[in-house]
Design an enzyme around this catalytic site. Structure first.
Site, mmCIF file in Angstrom:
data_model
loop_
_atom_site.group_PDB
_atom_site.id
_atom_site.type_symbol
_atom_site.label_atom_id
_atom_site.label_comp_id
_atom_site.label_asym_id
_atom_site.label_seq_id
_atom_site.Cartn_x
_atom_site.Cartn_y
_atom_site.Cartn_z
ATOM 1 N N THR A 1 -0.313 4.586 3.468
ATOM 2 C CA THR A 1 -0.918 5.042 2.360
ATOM 3 C C THR A 1 -0.124 4.674 0.950
ATOM 4 O OG1 THR A 1 -1.783 6.896 3.103
ATOM 5 C CG2 THR A 1 -1.683 7.123 0.949
ATOM 6 N N LYS B 1 -8.129 9.807 1.140
ATOM 7 C CA LYS B 1 -7.154 10.271 0.830
ATOM 8 C C LYS B 1 -7.185 10.924 -0.737
ATOM 9 C CE LYS B 1 -4.979 7.423 4.153
ATOM 10 N NZ LYS B 1 -4.268 5.950 4.157
ATOM 11 N N SER C 1 3.957 4.723 0.948
ATOM 12 C CA SER C 1 4.534 3.518 1.273
ATOM 13 C C SER C 1 4.656 2.424 0.344
ATOM 14 C CB SER C 1 4.214 3.073 2.628
ATOM 15 O OG SER C 1 2.887 2.611 2.885
ATOM 16 N N GLY D 1 -4.793 13.341 -4.690
ATOM 17 C CA GLY D 1 -4.557 12.223 -3.746
ATOM 18 C C GLY D 1 -3.252 12.659 -2.998
#
Length: 185
Positions: A12, A44, A137, A58
Site C-alpha cells: 500500500t 484504502k 511501502s 487513508g
C-alpha cells in the site's frame, strides 16, 4: 505455522497532498501476501462523516487493524466534533496504552481539509512539513515525487495522482488502481 515463517501482508501507498485550500488523499488498491497479489482493487481511502463533520482517512497495514482504528477515530471525532487534532491525539494515546490496540499494525493519514495528520501505533500524531504526507511501502517514493511537484502549477489531485504513478512504477507492493478523495475546509 509459526509467526516467524508467515510471509506477512505487504503493501500500500497512501499520500495526502494539501495545496490551494484543498487536500487530496490517494491510495493504491493492491493487497499482497508475501510475493503474491491477493487483490488489486482494495479501497484504502475512505470518507468519514461522524456527526456531519467530514474527514478523509487513508490506511496502510493490516486491513482489519485499520478498520478497528478507523472505528476508534470515528468515535473520538463524535466525542470532539470539529477538533481533528484532539481526536487524533486521544486515539493515539489509546492506541499506545491499550493492550489490544498495541498489537494493531497499521498507520493512518487523516485530514479535515485543513490539517493533515499521520497517526502511528507508537503514539505519534505528526503534521507533515511541506503539506505532503505519505505512508506505506511506497510512501517514501510518493513523498519524494510529490514534494518535487509542489512548486509546479499542478493541482493537489494532479500531484497526488502523479506521485502515486511514480510510486507504483518503483514499489512492487503498490499498483496504479487508485482511490482518490478530495476535501476542502
Amino acid at each position: 505455522m509459526a509467526e516467524t515463517s508467515f510471509p506477512g501482508w505487504h503493501g500500500t501507498t497512501i499520500i495526502g497532498v494539501k495545496k490551494d485550500g484543498r487536500v487530496v488523499v490517494a491510495g493504491d488498491g493492491q493487497v499482497s501476501l508475501g510475493d503474491t497479489v491477493i487483490k488489486g482493487s482494495a479501497r484504502k481511502v475512505r470518507r468519514l462523516s461522524p456527526g456531519g463533520y467530514d474527514v478523509v482517512a487513508g490506511f496502510a497495514g493490516s486491513t482489519a487493524d485499520a478498520f478497528a482504528l478507523l472505528e476508534r477515530l470515528e468515535s473520538r471525532l463524535e466525542a470532539t466534533p470539529g477538533q481533528l487534532q484532539r481526536a487524533c491525539v486521544e486515539m493515539a494515546k489509546e492506541w499506545r496504552t491499550d493492550k489490544y490496540l498495541q498489537k494493531l499494525e497499521a498507520m493512518l493519514i487523516v485530514t479535515d481539509g485543513d490539517q493533515i495528520f499521520v497517526i502511528t501505533g507508537a503514539g505519534d500524531v505528526l503534521e507533515p512539513e511541506h503539506d505532503v504526507a505519505a505512508i506505506g511501502s511506497g510512501g517514501n517514493y510518493a513523498l519524494a515525487a510529490a514534494r518535487g511537484m509542489m512548486d509546479s502549477a499542478r493541482s493537489a489531485e494532479e500531484i497526488a495522482r502523479d506521485a502515486m504513478t511514480i510510486a507504483a512504477d518503483i514499489c512492487v507492493y503498490t499498483n496504479g488502481t487508485l482511490t482518490v478523495e478530495s476535501i476542502s475546509k
